[in-house]
Design an enzyme around this catalytic site. Structure first.
Site, PDB file in Angstrom:
ATOM      1  N   LYS A   1       1.035  -0.862   0.364  1.00  0.00           N
ATOM      2  CA  LYS A   1       0.229   0.025  -0.317  1.00  0.00           C
ATOM      3  C   LYS A   1       1.050   0.976  -0.032  1.00  0.00           C
ATOM      4  O   LYS A   1       1.369   1.723   1.207  1.00  0.00           O
ATOM      5  CB  LYS A   1      -0.587  -0.356   1.196  1.00  0.00           C
ATOM      6  CG  LYS A   1      -2.063   0.406   1.194  1.00  0.00           C
ATOM      7  CD  LYS A   1      -1.779   2.615   0.756  1.00  0.00           C
ATOM      8  CE  LYS A   1      -1.627   3.413   2.239  1.00  0.00           C
ATOM      9  NZ  LYS A   1      -1.463   4.626   1.247  1.00  0.00           N
TER      10      LYS A   1
ATOM     11  N   GLU B   1       9.674  17.518  13.898  1.00  0.00           N
ATOM     12  CA  GLU B   1      10.008  17.586  12.818  1.00  0.00           C
ATOM     13  C   GLU B   1       9.682  17.918  11.459  1.00  0.00           C
ATOM     14  O   GLU B   1       8.005  18.004  11.278  1.00  0.00           O
ATOM     15  CB  GLU B   1      10.022  15.907  11.944  1.00  0.00           C
ATOM     16  CG  GLU B   1       9.915  15.267  11.584  1.00  0.00           C
ATOM     17  CD  GLU B   1       9.921  13.836  10.189  1.00  0.00           C
ATOM     18  OE1 GLU B   1       8.363  12.867  11.003  1.00  0.00           O
ATOM     19  OE2 GLU B   1      10.821  13.206  10.181  1.00  0.00           O
TER      20      GLU B   1
ATOM     21  N   GLU C   1      -0.321   7.478  -1.517  1.00  0.00           N
ATOM     22  CA  GLU C   1      -1.366   7.726  -2.374  1.00  0.00           C
ATOM     23  C   GLU C   1      -1.082   8.927  -3.117  1.00  0.00           C
ATOM     24  O   GLU C   1      -1.001   9.678  -4.407  1.00  0.00           O
ATOM     25  CB  GLU C   1      -2.627   8.459  -1.859  1.00  0.00           C
ATOM     26  CG  GLU C   1      -3.253   9.412  -0.774  1.00  0.00           C
ATOM     27  CD  GLU C   1      -2.340   8.710   0.875  1.00  0.00           C
ATOM     28  OE1 GLU C   1      -1.324   8.145   0.880  1.00  0.00           O
ATOM     29  OE2 GLU C   1      -2.784   9.324   1.374  1.00  0.00           O
TER      30      GLU C   1
ATOM     31  N   CYS D   1      14.306  10.660   5.990  1.00  0.00           N
ATOM     32  CA  CYS D   1      13.998  10.644   7.092  1.00  0.00           C
ATOM     33  C   CYS D   1      15.353  10.752   7.888  1.00  0.00           C
ATOM     34  O   CYS D   1      15.845  10.855   9.172  1.00  0.00           O
ATOM     35  CB  CYS D   1      13.062   9.704   7.138  1.00  0.00           C
ATOM     36  SG  CYS D   1      14.594   8.099   6.914  1.00  0.00           S
TER      37      CYS D   1
ATOM     38  N   SER E   1       5.397   9.087   9.265  1.00  0.00           N
ATOM     39  CA  SER E   1       5.390  10.146  10.403  1.00  0.00           C
ATOM     40  C   SER E   1       5.037   8.944  11.648  1.00  0.00           C
ATOM     41  O   SER E   1       4.172   8.001  11.868  1.00  0.00           O
ATOM     42  CB  SER E   1       3.933  10.463  10.005  1.00  0.00           C
ATOM     43  OG  SER E   1       2.955  10.428  10.306  1.00  0.00           O
TER      44      SER E   1
HETATM   45  P1  NAD Z   1       3.009   9.769   6.460  1.00  0.00           P
HETATM   46  O1  NAD Z   1       2.681   8.826   7.745  1.00  0.00           O
HETATM   47  O2  NAD Z   1       1.498  10.288   6.819  1.00  0.00           O
HETATM   48  O3  NAD Z   1       1.971   8.012   5.615  1.00  0.00           O
HETATM   49  C1  NAD Z   1       2.978   7.415   5.211  1.00  0.00           C
HETATM   50  C2  NAD Z   1       1.538   5.756   4.827  1.00  0.00           C
HETATM   51  O4  NAD Z   1       0.338   5.892   6.069  1.00  0.00           O
HETATM   52  C3  NAD Z   1       0.894   6.069   3.456  1.00  0.00           C
HETATM   53  O5  NAD Z   1       0.965   4.784   2.799  1.00  0.00           O
HETATM   54  C4  NAD Z   1      -0.464   7.017   4.318  1.00  0.00           C
HETATM   55  O6  NAD Z   1      -1.144   6.933   3.006  1.00  0.00           O
HETATM   56  C5  NAD Z   1      -0.823   6.197   5.393  1.00  0.00           C
HETATM   57  N1  NAD Z   1      -1.242   7.026   6.082  1.00  0.00           N
HETATM   58  C6  NAD Z   1      -1.553   8.120   6.519  1.00  0.00           C
HETATM   59  N2  NAD Z   1      -2.044   8.722   6.960  1.00  0.00           N
HETATM   60  C7  NAD Z   1      -2.831   8.037   7.536  1.00  0.00           C
HETATM   61  C8  NAD Z   1      -4.085   7.668   8.710  1.00  0.00           C
HETATM   62  N3  NAD Z   1      -4.267   8.027   9.483  1.00  0.00           N
HETATM   63  N4  NAD Z   1      -4.313   5.828   9.131  1.00  0.00           N
HETATM   64  C9  NAD Z   1      -3.538   4.614   8.606  1.00  0.00           C
HETATM   65  N5  NAD Z   1      -2.566   4.762   7.088  1.00  0.00           N
HETATM   66  C10 NAD Z   1      -2.008   6.838   7.406  1.00  0.00           C
HETATM   67  O7  NAD Z   1       3.761   9.375   5.950  1.00  0.00           O
HETATM   68  P2  NAD Z   1       4.710  10.485   4.649  1.00  0.00           P
HETATM   69  O8  NAD Z   1       3.980  12.322   4.692  1.00  0.00           O
HETATM   70  O9  NAD Z   1       4.222  10.094   3.920  1.00  0.00           O
HETATM   71  O10 NAD Z   1       5.895  10.135   4.508  1.00  0.00           O
HETATM   72  C11 NAD Z   1       6.872  11.392   6.102  1.00  0.00           C
HETATM   73  C12 NAD Z   1       6.838  11.028   7.195  1.00  0.00           C
HETATM   74  O11 NAD Z   1       7.570   9.667   6.927  1.00  0.00           O
HETATM   75  C13 NAD Z   1       8.239  11.599   7.495  1.00  0.00           C
HETATM   76  O12 NAD Z   1       8.087  11.321   9.310  1.00  0.00           O
HETATM   77  C14 NAD Z   1       9.619  10.385   7.948  1.00  0.00           C
HETATM   78  O13 NAD Z   1      10.240  10.812   8.796  1.00  0.00           O
HETATM   79  C15 NAD Z   1       9.043   9.029   8.195  1.00  0.00           C
HETATM   80  N6  NAD Z   1       9.880   8.617   7.290  1.00  0.00           N
HETATM   81  C16 NAD Z   1      10.072   7.421   7.644  1.00  0.00           C
HETATM   82  C17 NAD Z   1      10.895   7.033   7.115  1.00  0.00           C
HETATM   83  C18 NAD Z   1      12.275   6.238   8.226  1.00  0.00           C
HETATM   84  O14 NAD Z   1      12.319   4.720   7.962  1.00  0.00           O
HETATM   85  N7  NAD Z   1      12.406   6.435  10.225  1.00  0.00           N
HETATM   86  C19 NAD Z   1      11.696   6.948   5.963  1.00  0.00           C
HETATM   87  C20 NAD Z   1      10.893   7.078   5.162  1.00  0.00           C
HETATM   88  C21 NAD Z   1       9.559   8.095   5.838  1.00  0.00           C
END
Ligand code: NAD
Length: 501
Positions: free
Chosen positions: A178, A386, A181, A286, A231
């Protein structure tokens, strides 16, 4: 606003694209132009379940496919990916906005995991003990779990899924991915490549969606494991809901990565590193450095060197050979700009203000120039949160210990770096810092595929990091077999606990 004449990106289920039940869609935008370029289907519960069912149905056949055949398919995938990575990089740049070189870099780091996973026969090899007890032999095996779900973020649409699926597939699991989007096309491209490499239909599926599909995955009894990256609040939620329904979950969260610069460091090297790690991919990594801790008297000189370099950066459309592209959405750009406002209001010194217009960036793209703050203090929101944008905050401290304390008291623990020429200080830093990935004169210490990637504290929920030997353990479970082939000497009743004799 949704426009139905746009191309629709469908799901990939059972080796083919499908529109799903067509209820909901999200716009996909080119961040460099601000234009909506397509729309992605958002899976309902039923469509998500269809993807999971396809993976579950394919599991028995894939699990029993010989290791030799699985590795041949992985090799073929690696060769196709390497030959056609330019296509994938262009897709990433068009939907994410990062510059093409950076997109190629993320593919290369993902490809390393595919190469690592080609060694799966060795990686899941068990042990064997002959005659552990008299004429009793013992051996161990590692077996796949079943359907492995991967839920990935927008910032690495190819690399993050590739942290997981090569190892999961090689070990005999089937996949439901998944993706974010916001940049969904890379996932479908990778799925089609698997088919070309010879992977049987149903083994690798892509379901596009949002919370509805994530929740369906988390609650499904047919899903065995969840690998999430995103996140911190969502990572925590995914970990809690997924484990509550009995799944194995690794949920990698957000970060606030510090770079500690000691007075004896090579300040030119440190300034180069700070700019590269602070502003690369517009800070949407990240492992980006967002807090630079300048120790003692070097701060003025270091800030001047960073500012000088930052002024040379070219910001624009990632297809045009610049250094830094736009942010992912207008809303995110505005949120990051809001942090710059907050930083100024809270009294930090703004050395370079990224909100100023950028002559290289054209049109309606979601551009924000690099911002450099000095004299940032720990209670300011630009230090605490962040930001996930091109904002670098310099915090001045007195001495190594104050810098170390700051890093260790931060709730995140993803990556960190020290810049110094003092081996003793570096060794102490490495030993005492409460962060999962540590760089010594290396600003973005992403581990190689044969180590494992993961942070500590609020940067990872679960016990297992991604890829490397931890990835192999995550996607398999151990079994130990004790065997004795019938022999008359072993007859007779004995109700005692088995002991070695
Ligand atoms: P996000 O948390 O908004 O989304 C991540 C995934 O979760 C997506 O597939 C999204 O569709 C899904 N999602 C979003 N809201 C949701 C909800 N309410 N319920 C269930 N699923 C949901 O993150 P993002 O904005 O796509 O990515 C950036 C974040 O990812 C930053 O915080 C970054 O630090 C983190 N990140 C961490 C690493 C790591 O290795 N620790 C690597 C890459 C990115």
């Amino acid at each position: 606003m949704q426009t139905t004449s746009l191309q629709t990106i469908g799901h990939w289920i059972n080796g083919t694209t499908t529109a799903g039940d067509g209820g909901r869609f999200a716009d996909v935008t080119n961040p460099a132009t601000g234009k909506v370029t397509s729309r992605v289907a958002l899976a309902s519960k039923a469509t998500t379940e269809e993807g999971i069912a396809a993976a579950a149905a394919a599991f028995p056949g894939w699990r029993d496919t010989s290791l030799a055949r699985r590795v041949q398919i992985l090799f073929a995938f690696r060769e196709l990916l390497n030959a056609r990575k330019g296509e994938l990089a262009a897709i990433i740049t068009a939907e994410h906005g990062k510059v093409l070189d950076d997109a190629l870099g993320e593919i290369a780091r993902g490809q390393e995991v595919v190469e690592f996973a080609c060694g799966i026969p060795h990686l899941i090899k068990g042990g064997y003990t002959e005659n552990a007890s008299t004429k009793v032999d013992v051996h161990s095996v590692r077996q796949p779990l079943g359907v492995a779900a991967i839920i990935s973020p927008f910032n690495f649409p190819a690399m993050v899924p590739m942290w997981f699926f090569p190892v999961a597939l090689a070990a005999g699991n089937t996949i439901v991915l998944k993706p974010s989007e916001k940049d969904p096309t890379a996932a479908n491209w990778l799925a089609a490549l698997w088919k070309e490499a010879g992977l049987p239909d149903g083994v690798f599926n892509v379901v596009h969606g949002d919370k509805e599909s994530v929740d369906t995955i988390l609650d499904s009894p047919e899903v065995s494991s969840v690998s999430f990256v995103g996140s911190t609040p969502i990572a925590k939620y995914v970990y809690e809901r997924g484990t509550a329904s009995g799944k194995r979950v690794q949920a990698l969260g957000g970060a606030k990565n510090h770079m500690l610069v000691l007075p004896d460091a090579d300040l030119d090297l440190a300034a180069d590193a700070a700019v590269n790690a602070g502003f690369g991919a517009a800070g949407e990594r990240c492992m980006a450095i967002s807090a630079l801790i300048a120790v003692d008297s070097i701060a003025d000189e270091l800030v001047a060197k960073i500012a000088e370099r930052t002024h040379t950066l070219r910001i624009g459309d990632g297809t045009r050979g610049c250094d830094m592209g736009p942010l992912i959405t207008a809303a995110h750009r505005d949120k990051v700009a809001g942090y710059i406002d907050a930083g100024i209001e809270s009294g930090a010194t703004v050395v370079i203000d990224g909100r100023k217009p950028n002559p290289d960036a054209e049109g309606e793209g979601f551009f924000l120039n690099p911002t450099l703050f000095d004299n940032v203090t720990p209670e300011m929101s630009i230090y605490q949160d962040e930001i996930f944008g091109p904002v670098l905050s310099v915090v001045r401290v007195d001495g190594f210990d104050e810098g170390m304390k700051l890093i260790n008291s931060n709730p995140y623990g993803n990556g960190t770096a020290i810049f110094t020429n003092d081996g003793g200080a570096a060794r102490r830093f490495e030993n005492e810092v409460t962060v999962g990935m540590v760089g010594i004169n290396v600003p973005i210490p992403v581990p190689m595929a044969y180590y494992s990637f993961g942070g500590w504290k609020n940067s990872l929920f679960g016990d297992t990091h991604a890829y490397g030997s931890e990835g192999v353990h995550f996607f398999t479970r151990g079994k130990v077999v004790t065997s004795r082939w019938l022999d008359p000497s072993h007859g007779g009743l004995n109700l005692g606990f088995p002991t070695n004799s």
